[in-house]
Design an enzyme around this catalytic site. Structure first.
Site, PDB file in Angstrom:
ATOM      1  N   LYS A 185       0.836  -1.201   0.000  1.00 23.51           N
ATOM      2  CA  LYS A 185       0.000   0.000   0.000  1.00 23.51           C
ATOM      3  C   LYS A 185       0.871   1.252   0.000  1.00 23.51           C
ATOM      4  O   LYS A 185       1.627   1.487   0.944  1.00 23.51           O
ATOM      5  CB  LYS A 185      -0.896   0.050   1.237  1.00 23.51           C
ATOM      6  N   GLU A 217      10.639   0.566   9.938  1.00 27.23           N
ATOM      7  CA  GLU A 217      11.606   1.649   9.741  1.00 27.23           C
ATOM      8  C   GLU A 217      10.872   2.935  10.060  1.00 27.23           C
ATOM      9  O   GLU A 217       9.971   3.330   9.322  1.00 27.23           O
ATOM     10  CB  GLU A 217      12.126   1.604   8.294  1.00 27.23           C
ATOM     11  N   CYS A 234      13.505  10.560   6.972  1.00 27.61           N
ATOM     12  CA  CYS A 234      13.577  10.011   8.334  1.00 27.61           C
ATOM     13  C   CYS A 234      14.979  10.152   8.922  1.00 27.61           C
ATOM     14  O   CYS A 234      15.137  10.313  10.123  1.00 27.61           O
ATOM     15  CB  CYS A 234      13.132   8.556   8.341  1.00 27.61           C
ATOM     16  N   GLU A 281      10.374  14.798  15.833  1.00 29.75           N
ATOM     17  CA  GLU A 281      10.661  14.809  14.402  1.00 29.75           C
ATOM     18  C   GLU A 281       9.762  15.856  13.738  1.00 29.75           C
ATOM     19  O   GLU A 281       8.534  15.753  13.815  1.00 29.75           O
ATOM     20  CB  GLU A 281      10.367  13.418  13.829  1.00 29.75           C
TER      21      GLU A 281
HETATM   22  P1  NDP Z   1       2.122   7.472   8.804  1.00 30.03           P
HETATM   23  O1  NDP Z   1       2.983   6.630   9.667  1.00 30.03           O
HETATM   24  O2  NDP Z   1       0.694   7.655   9.175  1.00 30.03           O
HETATM   25  O3  NDP Z   1       2.137   6.919   7.298  1.00 30.03           O
HETATM   26  C1  NDP Z   1       2.950   5.889   6.794  1.00 30.03           C
HETATM   27  C2  NDP Z   1       2.104   4.839   6.069  1.00 30.03           C
HETATM   28  O4  NDP Z   1       1.309   4.104   7.007  1.00 30.03           O
HETATM   29  C3  NDP Z   1       1.107   5.429   5.078  1.00 30.03           C
HETATM   30  O5  NDP Z   1       0.960   4.567   3.979  1.00 30.03           O
HETATM   31  C4  NDP Z   1      -0.156   5.460   5.909  1.00 30.03           C
HETATM   32  O6  NDP Z   1      -1.312   5.538   5.123  1.00 30.03           O
HETATM   33  C5  NDP Z   1      -0.060   4.152   6.640  1.00 30.03           C
HETATM   34  N1  NDP Z   1      -0.884   4.038   7.835  1.00 30.03           N
HETATM   35  C6  NDP Z   1      -1.460   5.038   8.576  1.00 30.03           C
HETATM   36  N2  NDP Z   1      -2.135   4.500   9.627  1.00 30.03           N
HETATM   37  C7  NDP Z   1      -1.985   3.161   9.551  1.00 30.03           C
HETATM   38  C8  NDP Z   1      -2.435   2.058  10.349  1.00 30.03           C
HETATM   39  N3  NDP Z   1      -3.172   2.252  11.431  1.00 30.03           N
HETATM   40  N4  NDP Z   1      -2.084   0.810   9.991  1.00 30.03           N
HETATM   41  C9  NDP Z   1      -1.313   0.590   8.916  1.00 30.03           C
HETATM   42  N5  NDP Z   1      -0.867   1.589   8.110  1.00 30.03           N
HETATM   43  C10 NDP Z   1      -1.186   2.860   8.427  1.00 30.03           C
HETATM   44  O7  NDP Z   1       2.823   8.871   8.645  1.00 30.03           O
HETATM   45  P2  NDP Z   1       2.121  10.312   8.405  1.00 30.03           P
HETATM   46  O8  NDP Z   1       1.901  10.468   6.970  1.00 30.03           O
HETATM   47  O9  NDP Z   1       0.933  10.488   9.299  1.00 30.03           O
HETATM   48  O10 NDP Z   1       3.250  11.288   8.897  1.00 30.03           O
HETATM   49  C11 NDP Z   1       3.308  11.694  10.258  1.00 30.03           C
HETATM   50  C12 NDP Z   1       4.709  11.870  10.727  1.00 30.03           C
HETATM   51  O11 NDP Z   1       5.377  10.633  10.621  1.00 30.03           O
HETATM   52  C13 NDP Z   1       5.560  12.812   9.902  1.00 30.03           C
HETATM   53  O12 NDP Z   1       5.413  14.131  10.311  1.00 30.03           O
HETATM   54  C14 NDP Z   1       6.930  12.279  10.177  1.00 30.03           C
HETATM   55  O13 NDP Z   1       7.409  12.830  11.378  1.00 30.03           O
HETATM   56  C15 NDP Z   1       6.728  10.799  10.341  1.00 30.03           C
HETATM   57  N6  NDP Z   1       7.040  10.039   9.111  1.00 30.03           N
HETATM   58  C16 NDP Z   1       8.197   9.350   9.084  1.00 30.03           C
HETATM   59  C17 NDP Z   1       8.551   8.660   7.944  1.00 30.03           C
HETATM   60  C18 NDP Z   1       9.813   7.910   7.861  1.00 30.03           C
HETATM   61  O14 NDP Z   1      10.308   7.668   6.755  1.00 30.03           O
HETATM   62  N7  NDP Z   1      10.383   7.485   8.964  1.00 30.03           N
HETATM   63  C19 NDP Z   1       7.717   8.669   6.744  1.00 30.03           C
HETATM   64  C20 NDP Z   1       6.471   9.366   6.907  1.00 30.03           C
HETATM   65  C21 NDP Z   1       6.186  10.032   8.056  1.00 30.03           C
HETATM   66  P3  NDP Z   1      -1.835   6.981   4.628  1.00 30.03           P
HETATM   67  O15 NDP Z   1      -0.687   7.902   4.451  1.00 30.03           O
HETATM   68  O16 NDP Z   1      -2.434   6.626   3.334  1.00 30.03           O
HETATM   69  O17 NDP Z   1      -2.774   7.452   5.663  1.00 30.03           O
END
Ligand code: NDP
Length: 479
Positions: free
Chosen positions: A183, A257, A291, A388
């Site tokens: 996804k 990660e 990240c 972060e």
């Molecule tokens: P999320 O952790 O919500 O998103 C990452 C992925 O997980 C997306 O595909 C998201 O779907 C999906 N997801 C969300 N909720 C669930 C769940 N309950 N079960 C399974 N999958 C889920 O990150 P955000 O976009 O909300 O970002 C928030 C913060 O996270 C950022 O400000 C940053 O600090 C951090 N972040 C860190 C990353 C990294 O590379 N370490 C990458 C992204 C964010 P969808 O986006 O479609 O809702």
């Protein structure tokens, strides 16, 4: 310092053939999802790019079943050499269609074309090439006796490097003989859907790769599905913890990660101009949506004023704007929600007493933008030093001794990456040994290669991606 005016140098979008709507990719075909469709917008213009299907629990179930059938009937029976041929084919098609992918990535994500063109897409292809090479050599990769796949792997990826994170996930999974349900993030699904076309073009057997689009609920449906043998997730620590809780007590394996709050540490003997370039690359690459971004600059007190002065002068030259302009250094913030998060944290920085500076550049009138920003006078207890921000915001702290630098660098719940700038090799080795970070860069920052493992300590997650280590989580070993 004189400002250079650059004539616009826009990359053409004619290479991208956008559909008005996209379905899910299940069992080698595009099908309609049964949820409400959602819109993917361009973060630089807020224009709707396409309507995308939302996968319900039943759609995820269909994708997992297709992956299971492909696993038992085709993929697990195929020789490693033949699996490798498919991966090489995918890698070559990614290279051939690189420009199309780069433009689409910049449109959907908001990142500058020079980054999607020169970093994201070439690295994505490189991950397929690299893992293709392992497919027929797994027994010699020191993974343990008799390495074999888990079965069906569920993968959930974020929006910051959409195609690159897809390749980090799919390439090792397929090379080791697993099939996949992936996804992409809700705000950046389009390059994953174009990748589905690449799977068709490569004649990948149906069901080996399935792409289901949707938001968090679709991700949760993958995590909870009993037919998933292994999960791989990249995203926030909050969601990572929820996933770890959901699978506790099941037989599912997982790699997570998660976030980071890396220290980029500059000693007084460092070549300052090079360090300044490394600091800029460390925090402003990809709008700071990284990240492993070097979001905490730790600079030795004796050179702090000089480094900050030169840094601000350099940041003054960064060009913020149209992601498709080849001169752009900093593109759009990926979403309104992310922009709001950045604004809230920077306001907290000011109210807690840190001094805020930005480069004062003009911002486009529509879309989501944030000026490159530096906070000085930051202390370890400030939220901007602990949380972060995931945006183009640097927090500057100072230190006097290497021991103090280590103590401050490690004073975080995260442990993903760190940078060290010094002329002394012995100090680099000593520091690297002390720092609780999965990746430590010396006199450089944000360098990535498919042969090199990447992953974190503490709340940055567990498991490694990339390199031989990145194959390990995708295999079972022993009798
Ligand atoms: P999320 O952790 O919500 O998103 C990452 C992925 O997980 C997306 O595909 C998201 O779907 C999906 N997801 C969300 N909720 C669930 C769940 N309950 N079960 C399974 N999958 C889920 O990150 P955000 O976009 O909300 O970002 C928030 C913060 O996270 C950022 O400000 C940053 O600090 C951090 N972040 C860190 C990353 C990294 O590379 N370490 C990458 C992204 C964010 P969808 O986006 O479609 O809702």
């Amino acid at each position: 310092m004189p400002k250079f005016e650059y004539a616009p140098a826009p990359e053409s979008t004619s290479v991208v053939d956008l559909e008005t709507s996209y379905g899910l990719f299940i069992n080698g075909e595009f099908v309609d999802g049964h949820g409400e469709s959602f819109k993917s917008i361009s973060p630089s213009s807020e224009e709707v790019l396409a309507e995308v299907s939302e996968a319900t629990d039943a759609d995820v179930d269909a994708a997992v079943k297709a992956a299971r059938t492909a696993y038992t009937r085709v993929w697990s029976r195929m020789s490693g050499a033949d699996r490798g041929k498919y991966l090489y084919r995918i890698a070559r098609i990614l290279q051939e269609r690189a420009r199309e992918f780069a433009v689409l990535e910049s449109l959907d994500n908001g990142k500058p074309i020079k980054e999607s063109r020169d970093v994201d897409i070439p690295l994505a292809a490189a991950h397929f090439f690299y893992n293709a090479g392992w497919a027929d050599k797994l027994e010699y990769a020191s993974l343990g006796a008799n390495p074999r796949p888990h079965g069906v792997v569920g993968q959930v990826i974020p929006w910051n490097f959409p195609l690159l994170m897809l390749s980090w996930k799919i390439a090792p999974a397929l090379a080791t003989g697993n099939t996949v349900v992936l996804k992409p993030a809700e705000t950046t699904p389009l390059t994953a859907l174009l990748f589905a076309e690449v799977c068709q073009q490569a004649d990948l057997p149906p069901g080996v790769v399935n792409i289901v689009t949707g938001a968090g609920a679709t991700g949760q449906a993958i995590v909870d599905h009993p037919g998933i043998d292994k999960l791989a997730f990249t995203g926030s620590t909050g969601v990572g913890k929820m996933i770890a809780r959901s699978i506790a007590g099941t037989r599912k394996k997982a790699t997570l990660e998660l976030g980071g709050k890396a220290a980029n540490i500059v000693f007084d003997d460092a070549p300052i101009d090079q360090a300044v370039e490394g600091i800029v690359n460390g925090i402003f690459f990809n709008q700071g949506h990284v990240c492993c971004a070097g979001s905490r600059l730790l600079v030795q007190e004796s050179v702090a004023d000089e480094v900050t002065r030169r840094l601000k002068r350099r940041i003054g030259t960064l060009r913020v704007g149209d992601p498709l302009d080849k001169n752009t250094d900093i593109g759009a913030i990926n979403s309104r929600a992310q922009l709001d998060r950045i604004i809230a944290l920077t306001e907290a920085g000011e109210s807690e007493g840190a001094e805020r500076w930005d480069n004062g550049c003009e911002l486009p009138s529509s879309g989501f933008w944030f000026r490159p920003t530096v906070f000085t006078g930051v202390t370890q207890t400030h939220r901007i030093a602990q949380e972060e921000i995931f945006g183009p915001v640097l927090s500057v702290l100072t230190f006097r001794t290497p021991q103090e630098a280590v103590a401050k660098a490690n004073n975080t719940p995260y442990g993903l990456s760190a940078g060290i700038w010094t002329e002394k090799g012995s100090r680099i080795l000593w520091m690297a040994d002390q720092l609780k970070a999965g990746v430590v860069w010396a006199n450089t920052f944000n360098k990535f290669d498919p042969t090199s493992p990447f992953g974190g300590y503490k709340e940055s997650g567990y498991g490694r991606e990339g390199g031989r280590h990145g194959l390990e989580p995708y295999v079972r070993t022993g009798a």
